[in-house]
Scaffold this motif. Structure first.
Motif, PDB file in Angstrom:
ATOM      1  N   UNK A 149      -4.680   1.787  -1.723  1.00 46.24           N
ATOM      2  CA  UNK A 149      -3.833   2.198  -2.849  1.00 46.24           C
ATOM      3  C   UNK A 149      -2.749   1.151  -3.115  1.00 46.24           C
ATOM      4  N   UNK A 150      -2.114   0.664  -2.065  1.00 42.98           N
ATOM      5  CA  UNK A 150      -1.069  -0.353  -2.240  1.00 42.98           C
ATOM      6  C   UNK A 150      -1.650  -1.653  -2.788  1.00 42.98           C
ATOM      7  N   UNK A 151      -2.852  -1.995  -2.369  1.00 50.05           N
ATOM      8  CA  UNK A 151      -3.511  -3.207  -2.848  1.00 50.05           C
ATOM      9  C   UNK A 151      -3.789  -3.115  -4.348  1.00 50.05           C
ATOM     10  N   UNK A 152      -4.316  -1.972  -4.781  1.00 47.77           N
ATOM     11  CA  UNK A 152      -4.689  -1.815  -6.187  1.00 47.77           C
ATOM     12  C   UNK A 152      -3.516  -1.458  -7.097  1.00 47.77           C
ATOM     13  N   UNK A 153      -2.554  -0.678  -6.583  1.00 47.45           N
ATOM     14  CA  UNK A 153      -1.482  -0.149  -7.435  1.00 47.45           C
ATOM     15  C   UNK A 153      -0.127  -0.793  -7.196  1.00 47.45           C
ATOM     16  N   UNK A 154       0.007  -1.528  -6.101  1.00 50.54           N
ATOM     17  CA  UNK A 154       1.278  -2.168  -5.797  1.00 50.54           C
ATOM     18  C   UNK A 154       2.203  -1.247  -5.024  1.00 50.54           C
ATOM     19  N   UNK A 155       3.390  -1.750  -4.677  1.00 49.28           N
ATOM     20  CA  UNK A 155       4.345  -0.958  -3.896  1.00 49.28           C
ATOM     21  C   UNK A 155       4.673   0.362  -4.599  1.00 49.28           C
ATOM     22  N   UNK A 156       4.874   1.394  -3.785  1.00 46.04           N
ATOM     23  CA  UNK A 156       5.245   2.693  -4.354  1.00 46.04           C
ATOM     24  C   UNK A 156       5.973   3.523  -3.321  1.00 46.04           C
ATOM     25  N   UNK A 157       6.604   4.588  -3.795  1.00 47.19           N
ATOM     26  CA  UNK A 157       7.336   5.466  -2.891  1.00 47.19           C
ATOM     27  C   UNK A 157       6.350   6.198  -1.986  1.00 47.19           C
ATOM     28  N   UNK A 196      14.603   7.746  -1.328  1.00 48.11           N
ATOM     29  CA  UNK A 196      13.285   7.215  -1.664  1.00 48.11           C
ATOM     30  C   UNK A 196      12.942   6.051  -0.747  1.00 48.11           C
ATOM     31  N   UNK A 197      11.770   6.137  -0.120  1.00 48.56           N
ATOM     32  CA  UNK A 197      11.282   5.071   0.755  1.00 48.56           C
ATOM     33  C   UNK A 197      10.074   4.432   0.075  1.00 48.56           C
ATOM     34  N   UNK A 198      10.207   3.150  -0.250  1.00 49.59           N
ATOM     35  CA  UNK A 198       9.095   2.411  -0.849  1.00 49.59           C
ATOM     36  C   UNK A 198       8.257   1.766   0.241  1.00 49.59           C
ATOM     37  N   UNK A 199       6.951   1.762   0.017  1.00 51.46           N
ATOM     38  CA  UNK A 199       6.014   1.163   0.967  1.00 51.46           C
ATOM     39  C   UNK A 199       5.353  -0.016   0.279  1.00 51.46           C
ATOM     40  N   UNK A 200       5.301  -1.141   0.980  1.00 52.35           N
ATOM     41  CA  UNK A 200       4.741  -2.380   0.452  1.00 52.35           C
ATOM     42  C   UNK A 200       3.709  -2.917   1.432  1.00 52.35           C
TER      43      UNK A 200
END
Length: 175
Positions: free
Chosen positions: A51-59, A98-102
């Motif tokens: 998900x992070x690879x396709x959509x980028x960083x997110x909460x 909010x915690x963002x994951x990258x």
């Protein structure tokens, strides 16, 4: 396996379809994700990095919604991915809740290496179906998913409203 439920023909048909769908989905998940063990990943961990690879960083909250996991379960998954150097967490400066994951460079390298095997595994699973059957399955699954997501969204709104009313009553009555 025929069911013994004594309901209406429509109920028995729905139950039969549900059992077949659940068993097929489980079998597809197991076979299509079998290769993840060679990379030391669980299905949930793979879902996060994909998900992070396709959509980028997110909460973390949005990520839980995207991969259909509870936020409590996701915390441990992300803890393990962060421990292994595949993701990085950072609190937003504007909203510390909010915690963002990258994805890290190491995580991106892993998903780039892993994705071709993953797609090949999925392709292999669906080879038993004709192209028209795959299209039909996609259409039916989307229709069912969208209908149920609407119901889930309505239920979430109702739960939030009940929670707000309950909190308001406690605050007003001093309970």
């Amino acid at each position: 396996m025929p069911n013994r439920y004594a309901g209406s023909p429509e109920e028995r048909s729905a139950l039969d379809a549900y059992v077949k769908l659940w068993r097929a989905a489980h079998a597809v998940e197991v076979v299509a994700n079998r290769h993840l063990a060679a990379y030391g990943l669980t299905t949930s961990q793979f879902a996060v990095i994909e998900a992070l690879y396709h959509l980028g960083p997110m909460s973390q909250r949005l990520l839980a919604d995207k991969i259909l996991r509870s936020s409590g379960n996701l915390t441990m998954v992300i803890d393990n991915l962060e421990r292994d150097g595949l993701v990085h967490r950072e609190r937003m400066a504007t909203d510390r809740r909010v915690v963002n994951v990258t994805l890290t460079t190491q995580g991106e390298a892993l998903i780039t290496q892993l994705l071709p095997d993953h797609v090949a595994g999925i392709h292999e699973v669906f080879k038993v179906l004709e192209p028209a059957e795959i299209e039909q399955l996609s259409t039916i699954a989307r229709k069912l998913g969208l209908a149920l997501q609407g119901r889930l969204d309505d239920e979430a709104v109702a739960v939030k409203a009940r929670t707000r009313r309950s909190t308001l009553r406690r605050n007003v009555h001093g309970a």
